[in-house]
Write an enzyme that holds these catalytic residues in place. Structure first.
Site, PDB file in Angstrom:
ATOM      1  CE1 TYR A 122      35.534  44.061  43.755  1.00  0.00           C
ATOM      2  CE2 TYR A 122      36.251  44.042  46.228  1.00  0.00           C
ATOM      3  CZ  TYR A 122      36.353  44.421  44.755  1.00  0.00           C
ATOM      4  OH  TYR A 122      37.047  45.683  44.398  1.00  0.00           O
TER       5      TYR A 122
HETATM    6  N1  LIG Z   1      37.463  52.428  44.100  1.00  0.00           N
HETATM    7  C1  LIG Z   1      38.253  51.626  44.913  1.00  0.00           C
HETATM    8  O1  LIG Z   1      38.503  51.883  46.100  1.00  0.00           O
HETATM    9  C2  LIG Z   1      38.625  50.246  44.573  1.00  0.00           C
HETATM   10  C3  LIG Z   1      39.050  49.468  45.654  1.00  0.00           C
HETATM   11  C4  LIG Z   1      39.687  48.128  45.502  1.00  0.00           C
HETATM   12  C5  LIG Z   1      39.356  47.732  44.055  1.00  0.00           C
HETATM   13  N2  LIG Z   1      38.808  48.464  43.124  1.00  0.00           N
HETATM   14  C6  LIG Z   1      38.716  48.107  41.866  1.00  0.00           C
HETATM   15  O2  LIG Z   1      38.879  49.029  40.570  1.00  0.00           O
HETATM   16  C7  LIG Z   1      38.190  48.961  39.782  1.00  0.00           C
HETATM   17  C8  LIG Z   1      37.225  50.076  39.274  1.00  0.00           C
HETATM   18  O3  LIG Z   1      36.532  50.214  40.633  1.00  0.00           O
HETATM   19  P1  LIG Z   1      35.611  51.670  40.652  1.00  0.00           P
HETATM   20  O4  LIG Z   1      35.427  51.873  41.994  1.00  0.00           O
HETATM   21  O5  LIG Z   1      35.908  52.497  39.626  1.00  0.00           O
HETATM   22  O6  LIG Z   1      34.186  50.828  40.170  1.00  0.00           O
HETATM   23  P2  LIG Z   1      32.640  51.419  39.815  1.00  0.00           P
HETATM   24  O7  LIG Z   1      31.708  50.673  40.521  1.00  0.00           O
HETATM   25  O8  LIG Z   1      32.686  53.019  40.204  1.00  0.00           O
HETATM   26  O9  LIG Z   1      32.618  51.591  38.111  1.00  0.00           O
HETATM   27  C9  LIG Z   1      32.806  50.361  37.494  1.00  0.00           C
HETATM   28  C10 LIG Z   1      32.239  50.494  36.287  1.00  0.00           C
HETATM   29  O10 LIG Z   1      32.320  49.272  35.456  1.00  0.00           O
HETATM   30  C11 LIG Z   1      30.940  49.274  34.976  1.00  0.00           C
HETATM   31  N3  LIG Z   1      30.533  47.875  34.704  1.00  0.00           N
HETATM   32  C12 LIG Z   1      30.087  47.105  35.853  1.00  0.00           C
HETATM   33  N4  LIG Z   1      29.440  46.063  35.674  1.00  0.00           N
HETATM   34  C13 LIG Z   1      29.511  45.870  34.040  1.00  0.00           C
HETATM   35  C14 LIG Z   1      29.431  44.991  33.181  1.00  0.00           C
HETATM   36  N5  LIG Z   1      28.590  43.714  33.550  1.00  0.00           N
HETATM   37  N6  LIG Z   1      29.563  45.071  31.930  1.00  0.00           N
HETATM   38  C15 LIG Z   1      30.224  46.267  31.701  1.00  0.00           C
HETATM   39  N7  LIG Z   1      30.492  47.283  32.509  1.00  0.00           N
HETATM   40  C16 LIG Z   1      30.299  47.131  33.767  1.00  0.00           C
HETATM   41  C17 LIG Z   1      30.164  50.057  35.436  1.00  0.00           C
HETATM   42  O11 LIG Z   1      28.972  50.586  34.679  1.00  0.00           O
HETATM   43  C18 LIG Z   1      31.108  51.239  35.926  1.00  0.00           C
HETATM   44  O12 LIG Z   1      31.186  52.230  34.896  1.00  0.00           O
HETATM   45  C19 LIG Z   1      36.998  47.449  39.822  1.00  0.00           C
HETATM   46  O13 LIG Z   1      37.823  46.280  39.472  1.00  0.00           O
HETATM   47  C20 LIG Z   1      37.196  47.438  41.639  1.00  0.00           C
HETATM   48  O14 LIG Z   1      37.018  46.103  41.929  1.00  0.00           O
HETATM   49  C21 LIG Z   1      38.428  49.776  43.462  1.00  0.00           C
END
Ligand SMILES: NC(=O)c1ccc[n+]([C@@H]2O[C@H](COP(=O)([O-])OP(=O)(O)OC[C@H]3O[C@@H](n4cnc5c(N)ncnc54)[C@H](O)[C@@H]3O)[C@@H](O)[C@H]2O)c1
Length: 251
Positions: free
Chosen positions: A154
């Site tokens: 990741y």
């Molecule tokens: N939430 C956090 O604290 C956090 C921290 C660091 C980085 N991020 C980054 O922020 C972004 C959003 O994070 P989040 O926590 O909302 O993620 P999440 O896992 O809650 O949601 C991800 C969404 O992406 C969709 N998805 C996953 N794989 C897919 C694919 N192959 N094709 C189409 N859709 C797909 C899922 O269905 C989901 O709706 C991500 O890039 C994550 O790495 C989040």
């Protein structure tokens, strides 16, 4: 006049989590949003909520790991709206594992759902973003910036996304395209799942947030995305905004 009136945005992973929070913030500022997601049920549910503010929103069901489908996503948006102003590459999936146990399949999952779709959607969107002097918002992570344990694939995919974002920011600045990144911490379903699986790791992460809470999907992360999608950030490109309650500081 709202800040994104007349703008068209693609948001990947917009069916839930931060993607949905950004989509809600965008429509409330007047944007038409195409959300792209693997999860059809949540995608349909989100689109109903978005359409209460903006009837012209659409859901494009797609697995972003299928790279031959990515050009078609941009084409569908152009066929629907005739313009593209904002591309938000937010979706991704990954597995946590100790470094020495990582397999090729683990690497592929992070890169096929995160890095490659970001790269190829940017390429496919470029001709239209050039026309609109558009905005790209990509997603980084503190896991990559800090080298968090068990996050090898990741972290690598996220740092690769940061690298191409900075390159594109430099190459595309003559066309008036801005490319920036958000490194968030927020209370998404992904984080809630992780908190259940790794409670100690999760508590350690929480204790390192000076503002003492997880970010809200729409009001904390979505509003910063509105800023990066709007003319208010026209003089910023190639930057990573840490929207993480102060957890990590970039120099
Ligand atoms: N939430 C956090 O604290 C956090 C921290 C660091 C980085 N991020 C980054 O922020 C972004 C959003 O994070 P989040 O926590 O909302 O993620 P999440 O896992 O809650 O949601 C991800 C969404 O992406 C969709 N998805 C996953 N794989 C897919 C694919 N192959 N094709 C189409 N859709 C797909 C899922 O269905 C989901 O709706 C991500 O890039 C994550 O790495 C989040």
């Amino acid at each position: 006049m709202s800040r994104l009136d007349g703008k068209v945005a693609i948001i990947t992973g917009g069916a839930s989590g931060i993607g949905k929070g950004m989509a809600m913030a965008f429509v409330k500022e007047g944007a038409k949003v195409a959300i792209v997601d693997l999860n059809e049920e949540l995608g349909q549910q989100s689109i109903k909520e978005l359409q209460e503010y903006q009837p012209e929103c659409i859901f494009i069901p797609a697995n972003l790991a299928e790279s031959d489908k990515l050009k078609g996503i941009v084409q569908q948006v152009m066929d629907t709206y005739g313009q593209l102003d904002i591309l938000v590459n937010n979706a991704n999936a990954s597995r946590m594992k100790p470094f020495e146990e990582i397999t090729q399949a683990d690497i592929d999952l992070s890169f096929n759902t995160g890095f490659y779709p970001t790269f190829y959607l940017m390429q496919a969107a470029f001709p239209y973003l050039k026309e609109s002097k558009g905005k790209v918002i990509n997603f980084a992570s503190g896991a990559g910036i800090n080298g968090d344990v068990s996050q090898g694939t990741y972290a690598a995919a996220k740092e690769a996304i940061c690298a191409i974002s900075r390159v594109a920011a430099n190459e595309w600045s003559p066309y008036g395209i801005n490319v920036n990144l958000i490194s968030p911490i927020a209370n998404s379903p992904g984080v809630q799942k992780w908190a259940k699986e790794e409670p100690e790791y999760y508590q350690a992460m929480l204790s390192k947030i000076p503002l003492r809470r997880l970010g809200e999907l729409e009001s904390d992360i979505g509003r910063v995305a509105v800023f990066l999608a709007s003319a208010d950030s026209d003089y910023m490109t190639g930057q990573t905004l840490m929207v993480d309650g102060g957890a990590r500081k970039l120099r």
